[in-house]
Enzyme design. Structure first.
Site, PDB file in Angstrom:
ATOM      1  N   CYS A   9      -5.587  -9.110  -2.334  1.00  0.00           N
ATOM      2  CA  CYS A   9      -5.976  -8.030  -1.418  1.00  0.00           C
ATOM      3  C   CYS A   9      -4.779  -7.750  -0.515  1.00  0.00           C
ATOM      4  O   CYS A   9      -3.650  -8.105  -0.862  1.00  0.00           O
ATOM      5  CB  CYS A   9      -7.253  -8.370  -0.638  1.00  0.00           C
ATOM      6  SG  CYS A   9      -7.092  -9.611   0.658  1.00  0.00           S
ATOM      7  N   ARG A  15     -11.048 -10.196   2.107  1.00  0.00           N
ATOM      8  CA  ARG A  15     -11.658 -10.009   0.790  1.00  0.00           C
ATOM      9  C   ARG A  15     -11.243 -11.044  -0.243  1.00  0.00           C
ATOM     10  O   ARG A  15     -12.093 -11.643  -0.911  1.00  0.00           O
ATOM     11  CB  ARG A  15     -11.342  -8.597   0.269  1.00  0.00           C
ATOM     12  CG  ARG A  15     -11.936  -7.505   1.121  1.00  0.00           C
ATOM     13  CD  ARG A  15     -11.415  -6.139   0.741  1.00  0.00           C
ATOM     14  NE  ARG A  15      -9.993  -6.029   1.069  1.00  0.00           N
ATOM     15  CZ  ARG A  15      -9.232  -4.990   0.765  1.00  0.00           C
ATOM     16  NH1 ARG A  15      -9.745  -3.974   0.095  1.00  0.00           N
ATOM     17  NH2 ARG A  15      -7.963  -4.958   1.118  1.00  0.00           N
ATOM     18  N   ASP A 122     -11.604  -2.597   2.782  1.00  0.00           N
ATOM     19  CA  ASP A 122     -11.107  -3.670   3.643  1.00  0.00           C
ATOM     20  C   ASP A 122     -11.914  -3.699   4.939  1.00  0.00           C
ATOM     21  O   ASP A 122     -11.905  -2.735   5.692  1.00  0.00           O
ATOM     22  CB  ASP A 122      -9.630  -3.438   3.955  1.00  0.00           C
ATOM     23  CG  ASP A 122      -8.960  -4.645   4.594  1.00  0.00           C
ATOM     24  OD1 ASP A 122      -9.667  -5.613   4.954  1.00  0.00           O
ATOM     25  OD2 ASP A 122      -7.727  -4.608   4.722  1.00  0.00           O
TER      26      ASP A 122
END
Length: 168
Positions: A9, A15, A122
């Site tokens: 990520c 994440r 995000d």
């Protein structure tokens, strides 16, 4: 055979640590690691991510963000990213991984999910609701990929209870 999965990520504190932990829990015979394209190197997982994973019986307090470097995707059998832009960035930066990099949301989870082909937003600095939504999508992606990876690796997939459904 898939023996090593890399989850990527942006900062490697929201994440990808959650996805890494969930995949590792499901895929007992596969090495799962994570890194960030613009990692907050050395930072722990976001406290909201830590809490959400703790609610699922997974402790990610020891996680420390790592910067994505060339050997990581080069040695991975599969690279999972969170969105289309990350996939494009990785394929451009590491041409040798084309065909081994996918979005976590590219794998249809199961017939009961209709989220196939999705980006995972995000949640950084957006609060618990944003983290819960991202985690819901991560869990759907992990469900599908775990089954696919186990099928390719001849491995076993550990079943885990769906905490979000049982706590409602």
């Amino acid at each position: 055979m898939i023996g090593r999965v890399l989850v990527v990520c942006a900062g490697n504190i929201c994440r990808s640590p959650m996805a890494e932990a969930l995949l590792a829990r499901r895929l007992e015979s596969v090495t799962v690691e994570s890194a960030g394209i613009a990692a907050l190197i050395g930072h722990g997982a976001d406290p909201v991510a830590v809490n959400l994973m703790s609610e699922r019986g997974i402790d990610i307090r020891s996680h420390r963000a790592r910067q994505l470097v060339s050997w990581m995707p080069a040695t991975a059998d599969l690279v999972l990213v969170m969105d289309r832009l990350q996939r494009q960035q990785l394929e451009h930066r590491f041409a040798s991984i084309r065909g081994r990099v996918y979005r976590l949301g590219d794998m249809p989870a199961s017939p009961r999910h209709s989220d196939a082909g999705f980006d995972i937003p995000d949640p950084y600095r957006q609060g618990r609701v944003a983290f819960e939504e991202s985690l819901r999508l991560i869990e759907a992606g992990v469900e599908g990929w775990a089954m696919r990876i186990a099928g390719l690796s001849g491995g076993r997939v550990a079943s885990i209870p769906n905490v979000s459904e049982s706590s409602s």
